[in-house]
Design an enzyme around this catalytic site. Structure first.
Site, short mmCIF file in Angstrom:
data_model
loop_
_atom_site.label_atom_id
_atom_site.label_comp_id
_atom_site.label_asym_id
_atom_site.label_seq_id
_atom_site.Cartn_x
_atom_site.Cartn_y
_atom_site.Cartn_z
CB ILE A 21 -1.05 -0.14 1.13
CG1 ILE A 21 -0.46 -0.12 2.34
CG2 ILE A 21 -2.02 -0.86 1.14
CD1 ILE A 21 -1.16 0.07 3.71
N GLY A 24 8.58 3.71 0.31
CA GLY A 24 9.39 5.02 0.53
C GLY A 24 10.74 4.94 0.63
CB VAL A 29 3.72 0.70 4.19
CG1 VAL A 29 2.55 0.19 5.21
CG2 VAL A 29 4.56 1.57 4.66
CE LYS A 44 9.14 2.33 7.53
NZ LYS A 44 9.39 3.95 8.30
CG ASP A 141 12.00 12.18 6.34
OD1 ASP A 141 12.59 13.29 5.60
OD2 ASP A 141 11.71 11.19 5.96
#
Length: 292
Positions: A21, A24, A29, A44, A141
């Site tokens: 889904i 990154g 994930v 994750k 981040d």
């Protein structure tokens, strides 16, 4: 709406994994189901760098820091971490499954959000940061992709503490750039340890982007971007978006100051300033988030 998790699929740590889904810089994930409770969650899996064992070790330690840091954060606007573990494929983290979309959707042209909505969302992000900083956790981040909004429930959620570390954590190796450079403060890009003032700089970039439809510093190469962040002042937000309140333009400029000492004292100060600007715009402290 997410599809139901299929009955068949790999099981890791008591969670049955389904489709991807999200993906990154630091991992993938998957939609998953807690076999014991039937709850759908986000699973994750950390993407470890190939080759250099020291780099792999550094990455795994940062992921462990993410787990330890995020699990102790209990705030309505911060994603809830449910569990974590590690196996032969590497470390993994289980989080609540969020609805909605990220703020990245609203950083371009015709999709820019109304000014009061941007400020209300940013105020909530600032208060979530203030809570995290009070717990000794720096996000490291912060960017639009790491803020989820669900207009139906009017929820704002700060996610992905993938680079979060305790304020007193050991600095990373010289030359190792963590995070998303366009959102990183000049001192972080120069190798200084991250602190709360770096998160405030990133919040300034986020605000600038959501209001202007572009980041304060954009360049065709990483080298040019790093030089611009380090040396060039951010463009005047008021010139790019005429009609913004002077107090807002000034606040964003302070957040984007090159010197950390010239930024606001802490995230509470920023949240309160945004709250006051919202009241000045609409005459009320309770500007609601829109419903879908």
């Amino acid at each position: 709406m997410l599809p139901p998790t299929p009955a068949a699929g790999p099981v890791v740590g008591g969670y049955r994994l389904a489709g991807l889904i999200g993906s990154g810089q630091h991992g993938d994930v998957h939609l998953a189901t807690d076999i014991a409770s039937g709850e759908q969650v986000a699973f994750k899996r950390l993407r470890l760098p190939a080759g250099d064992p020291r780099r792999r070790g550094d990455t795994q330690r940062r992921f462990t820091a993410e787990t330890d840091a995020t699990r102790r954060l209990q705030h309505p606007d911060i994603v809830r971490v449910i569990g974590a573990g590690s196996d032969e494929a590497g470390p993994w983290l289980v989080m609540e499954l969020l609805c909605g979309c990220s703020l990245e959707r609203y950083t371009h042209g015709a999709r820019l959000l109304p000014e009061p909505v941007v400020l209300r969302v940013a105020e909530r992000v600032a208060r979530a940061l203030a809570y995290a900083h009070g717990q000794g956790v720096v996000h490291r981040d912060l960017k639009p992709a790491n803020v989820m909004v669900d207009w139906a429930s009017r929820r704002v959620t700060l996610t992905d503490f993938g680079l979060a570390r305790g304020v007193d954590a050991e600095s990373t190796r010289t030359g190792l750039v963590l995070g998303s450079p366009a959102y990183m403060a000049p001192e972080q890009l120069a190798g200084a340890a991250a602190d709360a003032r770096g998160d405030l700089y990133a919040l300034g970039v986020l605000l600038f982007e959501l209001l202007a439809g572009r980041r304060p510093h954009e360049a065709p190469s990483l080298g040019e971007l790093l030089r611009d962040v380090a040396e060039r002042p951010a463009p005047d937000l008021g010139s790019l978006r005429p009609g913004l309140p002077a107090a807002l333009v000034e606040l964003v400029a302070r957040l984007l100051a090159k010197r950390p000492a010239e930024r606001p004292a802490d995230a509470v100060v920023v949240a309160d300033a945004l709250h006051d600007i919202i009241r000045a715009i609409d005459g009320t402290a309770a500007v609601p988030l829109p419903r879908s």
